[in-house]
Design an enzyme around this catalytic site. Structure first.
Site, mmCIF file in Angstrom:
data_model
loop_
_atom_site.group_PDB
_atom_site.id
_atom_site.type_symbol
_atom_site.label_atom_id
_atom_site.label_comp_id
_atom_site.label_asym_id
_atom_site.label_seq_id
_atom_site.Cartn_x
_atom_site.Cartn_y
_atom_site.Cartn_z
ATOM 1 N N LYS A 258 0.832 -1.197 0.000
ATOM 2 C CA LYS A 258 0.000 0.000 0.000
ATOM 3 C C LYS A 258 0.871 1.254 0.000
ATOM 4 O O LYS A 258 2.023 1.215 0.448
ATOM 5 C CB LYS A 258 -0.888 0.023 1.250
ATOM 6 C CG LYS A 258 -1.948 -1.053 1.332
ATOM 7 C CD LYS A 258 -2.703 -0.947 2.640
ATOM 8 C CE LYS A 258 -3.754 -2.043 2.776
ATOM 9 N NZ LYS A 258 -4.871 -1.832 1.857
ATOM 10 N N ARG A 332 -10.367 -11.706 1.605
ATOM 11 C CA ARG A 332 -11.200 -12.784 1.047
ATOM 12 C C ARG A 332 -10.489 -14.133 1.145
ATOM 13 O O ARG A 332 -11.135 -15.169 1.250
ATOM 14 C CB ARG A 332 -11.588 -12.445 -0.393
ATOM 15 C CG ARG A 332 -10.451 -12.360 -1.368
ATOM 16 C CD ARG A 332 -10.758 -11.490 -2.564
ATOM 17 N NE ARG A 332 -10.758 -10.073 -2.197
ATOM 18 C CZ ARG A 332 -10.980 -9.080 -3.077
ATOM 19 N NH1 ARG A 332 -11.225 -9.364 -4.344
ATOM 20 N NH2 ARG A 332 -10.965 -7.836 -2.680
#
Length: 481
Positions: A258, A332
Site C-alpha cells: 500500500k 477474502r
C-alpha cells in the site's frame, strides 16, 4: 462513568433537563423563567441531540444547568440526547449530573438515554501520559430520575460493554494487538459462559488452509483461528447461526504494498473480527437465548522475503485453487478458509461474515452505510431491518454470474481479484464460491464504518464499534427462542 437510576433527583453539581421538540413550559427550578428565555435566545428547540447550557443558583448553590433535546421521543432520539449530554459534559469540569425528563419518560427510554451517554463517553487513554487538564474527563457519574429502567438497562449495558470491547480491539496498535494477543484479549469471555477454541498455524496447515496461511506467511506473527461459542438455549438451540470476522490485525498490502500515507489506519483492518468478538460479549453478557458462534480469522499481512507473491497459486481448505493476483486482496483469502472450516465444524444453516474488505465500498457508500451482499432474500431483509433499529445501516448490492466471470483464472479455479470496476461485488462473488449449497449467507463489507474521522451521534473520532448492535439486534429479532 457510573450510571445510576433514582426515583428522585439526588444532589449533583449539574442539573440536566431532557425536553421534547417544541420546547417546555416551566422547569422545576427557581430560575425557570431565565433559563427559558436563554434557551429561546440560543434557538434551542428540543431537537434530538440539541443542547443549551447555563448556570443558575438553586438551593443556595450555583449549579450548571443543561437542557438537552429528545426530539420526537423515539428510543433513538433518547440515545442521541444522552450522547449529546456526554459530549458536552465529559471534559467540562462537571463530575455528577442528575437528569430529569420533562413530562416524564418510560423506563425503556430512560435506559436508551443512558446507553447513548455511555457509548459517547467511551475513549481510549491507555497511551496518553500527558494531557492538558482541560482535556481530561471529569464526568464520573450520571444519575437518571426514572422508574422501571432496570430490566432494559441490564440488556443495554451488556450491549454497551460489547461495543466498548470492539472499539478497544479496533483502537489498539498492531504492536500490541496481533493474532495471538487478540485471542488472549477474548479469554475473559469464558467467564461469561463463552466456550473458546483456537487453531494455531500447525493445526490450520494440517487442515489445508492454504489461502489463509498464504496471507500470514510474510509475518513473524503467527496466525490464529478463534472460535467463540455461546449457547443460551440449554442445549436446545439446534444448529447455530455463525458470524465470521475478518481479522487482519495489520495490512501492509504484502508485496502489493500500500502507499505509505495513511497506512497507519490499517490497524483497524480487523474491524470485522472486532465486531464479532464484541457481539459475542454482548450476547453472553445479556444471556441471549440463542445458539451463536463467532469465528475470527486472525493474520498479519506483511512483505518479508517469505511473503506470497502476485501470481502465486494457493489451495484453499475447500480444495479450490486460487491465483493470487494482488496480495492486498487478502481478506477474502482469510474468509474463504474460515467459512469452509465453519461449515465443516458446525454445519450451520446461516453464515454472516463481516469484513473491512474493499476500498471500493468506501468510494460507493462513504461512512453512512455498510454494503450487504446475500444469497437469500429473507436474510437480506432481516439484516436491513435489524440495521435500521440498531443504527448500523446496510445498503444492498447485487450478485450475479456476469460479475462471477470476472474472477475466473486461466490457470486456477479462480483469481483473488477481478478487473478495476465493481471491486466490492467481485470480492463478494469470490467469497460466495466457498458457501455450501443450501446455506443462507450474507457478506457485510464494513470498510467505511469501523473507524470515523469525526465524531458521530454516539461515538467520538476513532473506533465506532459498528456491527455489534447489528448482530445483537438480528439475533434478538430472528434467533432467540
Amino acid at each position: 462513568m457510573e450510571i445510576a437510576f433514582a426515583p428522585v433527583r439526588p444532589d449533583a453539581d449539574t442539573l440536566v433537563f431532557a425536553v421534547p421538540k417544541g420546547g417546555f413550559d416551566a422547569l422545576p427550578i427557581s430560575a425557570a423563567a431565565t433559563l427559558a428565555a436563554g434557551a429561546a435566545a440560543a434557538r434551542f428547540t428540543g431537537e434530538a441531540g440539541g443542547s443549551f447550557e447555563s448556570f443558575a443558583e438553586e438551593g443556595g448553590k450555583v449549579l450548571r444547568i443543561v437542557l438537552v433535546g429528545t426530539g420526537g421521543g423515539s428510543e433513538t432520539d433518547f440515545e442521541r440526547a444522552g450522547a449529546a449530554l456526554t459530549a458536552r459534559l465529559l471534559t467540562s469540569g462537571a463530575s455528577h449530573a442528575a437528569v430529569e425528563f420533562f413530562g416524564g419518560a418510560s423506563g425503556d427510554k430512560a435506559a436508551h438515554f443512558a446507553l447513548g451517554a455511555l457509548l459517547r463517553g467511551w475513549r481510549i487513554d491507555t497511551y496518553r501520559t500527558r494531557q492538558p487538564e482541560k482535556a481530561k474527563p471529569t464526568l464520573t457519574k450520571l444519575s437518571i430520575v426514572a422508574d422501571g429502567a432496570d430490566a432494559e438497562w441490564q440488556r443495554l449495558s451488556a450491549i454497551a460493554d460489547g461495543v466498548a470491547f470492539a472499539r478497544e480491539l479496533v483502537s489498539e496498535p498492531a504492536n500490541i494487538l496481533y493474532p495471538e494477543s487478540f485471542v488472549e484479549r477474548c479469554r475473559h469471555l469464558e467467564q461469561l459462559g463463552v466456550k473458546i477454541s483456537v487453531l494455531d498455524k500447525a493445526a490450520m496447515a494440517e487442515l489445508g488452509m492454504g489461502a489463509l496461511l498464504g496471507v500470514a506467511q510474510g509475518s513473524v506473527r503467527e496466525p490464529r483461528l478463534l472460535a467463540m461459542e455461546w449457547d443460551g438455549t440449554n442445549g436446545a438451540g439446534g444448529k447455530p447461526v455463525v458470524f465470521v470476522g475478518k481479522g487482519v490485525t495489520f495490512d501492509t498490502g504484502g508485496i502489493s504494498l500500500k502507499p505509505g500515507a495513511g497506512m497507519e489506519d490499517m490497524k483497524w483492518d480487523m474491524g470485522g473480527a472486532g465486531a464479532v468478538a464484541g457481539a459475542m460479549k454482548a450476547l453472553a453478557g445479556r444471556k441471549a437465548k440463542a445458539r451463536v458462534v463467532g469465528i475470527c480469522g486472525l493474520v498479519e499481512n506483511m512483505p518479508d522475503g517469505n511473503a506470497q507473491r502476485p501470481g502465486d497459486i494457493v489451495t484453499s481448505m475447500s480444495g479450490q485453487t486460487i491465483e493470487v493476483i494482488n496480495t492486498d486482496a487478502e481478506g477474502r483469502l482469510v474468509l474463504c478458509d474460515v467459512i469452509t472450516w465453519a461449515q465443516k465444524t458446525y454445519a450451520p444453516e446461516v453464515i454472516i461474515d463481516l469484513a473491512t474488505l474493499t476500498g471500493a465500498m468506501i468510494v460507493a457508500l462513504g461512512d453512512q452505510y455498510a454494503g450487504l451482499f446475500a444469497n437469500d432474500e429473507g436474510l437480506a431483509e432481516d439484516l436491513i431491518a435489524a440495521g435500521k433499529v440498531a443504527g448500523d445501516q446496510l445498503w444492498r448490492f447485487p450478485l450475479g454470474d456476469a460479475y462471477n466471470k470476472l474472477i475466473d483464472s486461466p490457470i486456477a479455479d479462480m483469481k483473488n481479484m477481478g478487473a478495476r470496476y465493481a471491486g466490492s461485488i467481485t470480492a463478494a462473488q469470490f467469497i460466495k464460491r466457498f458457501v455450501d449449497d443450501g446455506v443462507k449467507w450474507a457478506h457485510l463489507d464494513i470498510a467505511g464504518m469501523v473507524w470515523a474521522d469525526k465524531p458521530g451521534a454516539t461515538w467520538d473520532k476513532g473506533a465506532t464499534g459498528y456491527g455489534v448492535r447489528l448482530i445483537d439486534q438480528l439475533v434478538a429479532d430472528k434467533y432467540e427462542g
